[in-house]
Design an enzyme around this catalytic site. Structure first.
Site, mmCIF file in Angstrom:
data_model
loop_
_atom_site.group_PDB
_atom_site.id
_atom_site.type_symbol
_atom_site.label_atom_id
_atom_site.label_comp_id
_atom_site.label_asym_id
_atom_site.label_seq_id
_atom_site.Cartn_x
_atom_site.Cartn_y
_atom_site.Cartn_z
ATOM 1 N N GLU A 82 -12.763 9.428 20.778
ATOM 2 C CA GLU A 82 -11.367 9.854 20.807
ATOM 3 C C GLU A 82 -11.245 11.219 20.148
ATOM 4 O O GLU A 82 -10.140 11.680 19.884
ATOM 5 C CB GLU A 82 -10.456 8.824 20.146
ATOM 6 C CG GLU A 82 -10.769 8.514 18.706
ATOM 7 C CD GLU A 82 -9.763 7.536 18.104
ATOM 8 O OE1 GLU A 82 -10.198 6.481 17.664
ATOM 9 O OE2 GLU A 82 -8.557 7.834 18.078
ATOM 10 N N CYS A 114 -9.916 3.851 19.022
ATOM 11 C CA CYS A 114 -11.153 3.295 18.448
ATOM 12 C C CYS A 114 -11.721 2.151 19.269
ATOM 13 O O CYS A 114 -12.816 1.660 18.988
ATOM 14 C CB CYS A 114 -10.889 2.815 17.022
ATOM 15 S SG CYS A 114 -10.218 4.108 15.973
ATOM 16 N N HIS A 236 -13.054 -3.929 13.250
ATOM 17 C CA HIS A 236 -12.883 -2.472 13.226
ATOM 18 C C HIS A 236 -12.463 -2.077 11.811
ATOM 19 O O HIS A 236 -11.600 -2.730 11.209
ATOM 20 C CB HIS A 236 -11.829 -2.053 14.256
ATOM 21 C CG HIS A 236 -11.422 -0.621 14.114
ATOM 22 N ND1 HIS A 236 -12.340 0.398 14.066
ATOM 23 C CD2 HIS A 236 -10.198 -0.041 13.972
ATOM 24 C CE1 HIS A 236 -11.698 1.545 13.904
ATOM 25 N NE2 HIS A 236 -10.401 1.310 13.849
HETATM 26 N N1 COA Z 1 -5.592 0.711 -7.960
HETATM 27 C C1 COA Z 1 -5.849 -0.193 -6.987
HETATM 28 N N2 COA Z 1 -5.180 -0.220 -5.807
HETATM 29 C C2 COA Z 1 -4.199 0.686 -5.629
HETATM 30 C C3 COA Z 1 -3.882 1.647 -6.621
HETATM 31 C C4 COA Z 1 -4.630 1.633 -7.828
HETATM 32 N N3 COA Z 1 -4.398 2.512 -8.796
HETATM 33 N N4 COA Z 1 -2.875 2.417 -6.139
HETATM 34 C C5 COA Z 1 -2.571 1.943 -4.913
HETATM 35 N N5 COA Z 1 -3.368 0.906 -4.600
HETATM 36 C C6 COA Z 1 -3.402 0.119 -3.337
HETATM 37 C C7 COA Z 1 -2.043 -0.207 -2.787
HETATM 38 O O1 COA Z 1 -1.474 -1.339 -3.410
HETATM 39 C C8 COA Z 1 -2.408 -0.453 -1.323
HETATM 40 O O2 COA Z 1 -2.980 -1.714 -1.164
HETATM 41 P P1 COA Z 1 -2.218 -2.855 -0.276
HETATM 42 O O3 COA Z 1 -1.996 -2.260 1.066
HETATM 43 O O4 COA Z 1 -3.191 -3.970 -0.276
HETATM 44 O O5 COA Z 1 -0.952 -3.131 -1.008
HETATM 45 C C9 COA Z 1 -3.527 0.548 -1.063
HETATM 46 O O6 COA Z 1 -4.012 0.942 -2.356
HETATM 47 C C10 COA Z 1 -3.080 1.795 -0.328
HETATM 48 O O7 COA Z 1 -1.953 2.282 -0.985
HETATM 49 P P2 COA Z 1 -0.705 2.865 -0.160
HETATM 50 O O8 COA Z 1 0.327 3.330 -1.115
HETATM 51 O O9 COA Z 1 -0.297 1.909 0.902
HETATM 52 O O10 COA Z 1 -1.461 4.103 0.506
HETATM 53 P P3 COA Z 1 -0.889 5.270 1.376
HETATM 54 O O11 COA Z 1 0.539 5.107 1.690
HETATM 55 O O12 COA Z 1 -1.281 6.517 0.664
HETATM 56 O O13 COA Z 1 -1.708 5.164 2.760
HETATM 57 C C11 COA Z 1 -2.846 4.284 4.656
HETATM 58 C C12 COA Z 1 -2.634 4.174 3.154
HETATM 59 C C13 COA Z 1 -3.953 3.338 5.100
HETATM 60 C C14 COA Z 1 -1.547 3.897 5.393
HETATM 61 C C15 COA Z 1 -3.233 5.749 4.999
HETATM 62 O O14 COA Z 1 -4.449 6.061 4.351
HETATM 63 C C16 COA Z 1 -3.372 6.022 6.476
HETATM 64 O O15 COA Z 1 -2.382 6.295 7.150
HETATM 65 N N6 COA Z 1 -4.627 5.991 7.016
HETATM 66 C C17 COA Z 1 -4.879 6.281 8.398
HETATM 67 C C18 COA Z 1 -4.356 5.211 9.335
HETATM 68 C C19 COA Z 1 -5.273 4.108 9.594
HETATM 69 O O16 COA Z 1 -6.412 4.151 9.231
HETATM 70 N N7 COA Z 1 -4.727 3.076 10.246
HETATM 71 C C20 COA Z 1 -5.453 1.883 10.468
HETATM 72 C C21 COA Z 1 -5.239 1.246 11.802
HETATM 73 S S1 COA Z 1 -6.482 1.647 12.993
#
Ligand code: COA
Length: 399
Positions: A82, A114, A236
């Protein structure tokens, strides 16, 4: 007759960023990445690496271990990506030349986020079923990039997996029943004019688990194996915590008792490589399979593996495979470990420098300085053509 994965190898970039060096830039604790996302490092492509060089590097050991007659039976190459480099020409055709594959073959590129690697696998199985004398080379290759400073940035990475699909496979026989789920959702996409993906992170997590539910229910409706008949689960992995979440979700949907130790044992070995590589989109689930086979302490012969392949947009497929007796003699675990350990750590400033160059669009001469230690490199862009070359590392890799 059994059909499936006869040989498998992966490749990744030869540099990585430790997420401990990204966390302070984002102003978060490193535990957010290592615990919250389940990621320690992410591979970072040099300016002379892309999906073609990664794909060729992954497939090189497979091709080199085939006799001339066996090579002639590889009449199809399916390349899933992709993060393609051309709107018309398949990246696989460049790979076909770099690997010296026979002219008497068909080569195409497949796309559905993916998920596309799994469509390539299923198409390969159908071709081999039609003529068991033939082998199909399936390659999944991607460079996962999000905007600098975005929440997706720590979930970047890159990698490629090459799999030889044959009759009487030595690694994993794929079973015929699949559970399927397609729905139109805008959780992640990359318009033609953008070099980085647009993602609604939260929606993508929900879309992933909804797709898992749909694919699992369809698998059951099609007469596929019950949850209790599956020994290990490869999901995945856009980040490895997603697989942990997915497995908890599926355990709930299947109505199975939740035992944390059992659930962990069912997925833990599948996560080890991707923690160090990051997201490799189409390749990620199959790197998860390599991780399971390479790390499992017990002999997995006869074990049934459940696979959930998800591609945003979205298509999901749940299918199963059975690990073949003697598979351990055909693993490439030592080479995989070496590949990851030999990568160079870059600082955050070096990472920004390495990802900064953008493809020129003026049609001029743009040589690219040799930087990667991988077996193949992008030597330049000349008159709108990408120029690839084999490096000395290719001969060393084969020796
Ligand atoms: N210690 C431990 N864990 C922590 C933490 C800390 N100090 N601070 C935050 N976290 C955890 C949060 O609780 C969360 O866990 P949970 O989802 O189990 O509650 C996790 O870390 C991520 O935190 P969050 O605030 O949700 O992260 P974010 O808003 O910055 O973004 C994604 C996370 C995955 C949404 C982002 O990285 C993204 O968009 N990635 C690309 C999209 C993707 O991969 N999609 C998947 C589908 S194919």
């Amino acid at each position: 007759m059994q059909l499936g994965i006869d040989d498998l190898a992966f490749a990744t970039a030869d540099r990585y960023l430790d997420l401990a060096d990204l966390a302070p830039v984002h102003g978060v604790e490193v535990a957010k990445y290592t615990v919250g996302l389940g990621q320690d490092r992410m591979s970072v492509c040099a300016p002379d690496e892309d999906v073609v060089t990664l794909a060729a590097a992954a497939a090189l050991p497979l091709v080199e271990s085939l006799s001339e007659a066996e090579l002639a039976s590889v009449r199809t190459v399916l390349l899933a990506t992709e993060s393609g480099i051309d709107q018309s020409k398949s990246a696989g055709v460049y790979v076909h030349r770099l690997l010296g594959l026979p002219a008497a073959s068909r080569v195409v590129e497949l796309k559905q986020a993916c998920y596309a690697g799994t469509s390539a696998l299923q198409m390969a199985l159908a071709l081999v079923a039609r003529n068991p004398e033939q082998k199909v080379l399936v390659i999944c290759s991607d460079v996962a990039r999000y905007d600098v400073g975005s929440s997706g940035e720590p979930t970047q990475g890159c990698g490629a997996v090459a799999m030889l699909i044959t009759a009487d496979p030595r690694l994993v026989a794929i079973e015929p029943v699949s559970g399927l789920h397609t729905t139109d959702v805008m959780d992640f996409w990359r318009p033609n004019y953008r070099t980085t993906a647009v993602v609604d992170g939260r929606l993508s997590l929900r879309a992933y688990t909804d797709s898992l539910t749909g694919a699992w229910q369809d698998l059951q409706a099609q007469g596929g194996p019950a949850f209790g008949d599956i020994d290990a689960f490869v999901y995945h992995q856009p980040f490895t915590k997603m697989a942990v979440k997915a497995h908890a979700h599926l355990t709930r949907v299947a109505g199975t008792a939740r035992d944390a130790e059992v659930m962990d044992a069912q997925i833990a070995d599948t996560l080890r490589y991707n923690r160090e590589i990051g997201n490799s989109y189409t390749a990620s689930m199959y790197i998860g399979l390599a991780s399971l086979l390479d790390h499992a302490a017990a002999d997995l012969a006869g074990a049934r593996i459940g696979f959930f392949s998800y591609g945003s947009g979205s298509v999901g497929e749940f299918f199963t495979g059975v690990v073949q007796p003697g598979y351990r003699e055909h693993l490439r675990a030592a080479a995989h470990r070496r590949l990851l350990d030999d990568r160079q750590r870059v600082s955050h400033a070096e990472y920004l420098e390495v990802i900064a160059p953008v493809n020129p669009v003026d049609g001029g001469e743009h040589p690219i300085e040799a930087s990667t230690r991988s077996p193949f490199r992008l030597a330049g862009i000349s008159g709108h053509q990408r120029v690839y070359e084999r490096t000395a590392a290719a001969d060393a890799a084969v020796a």
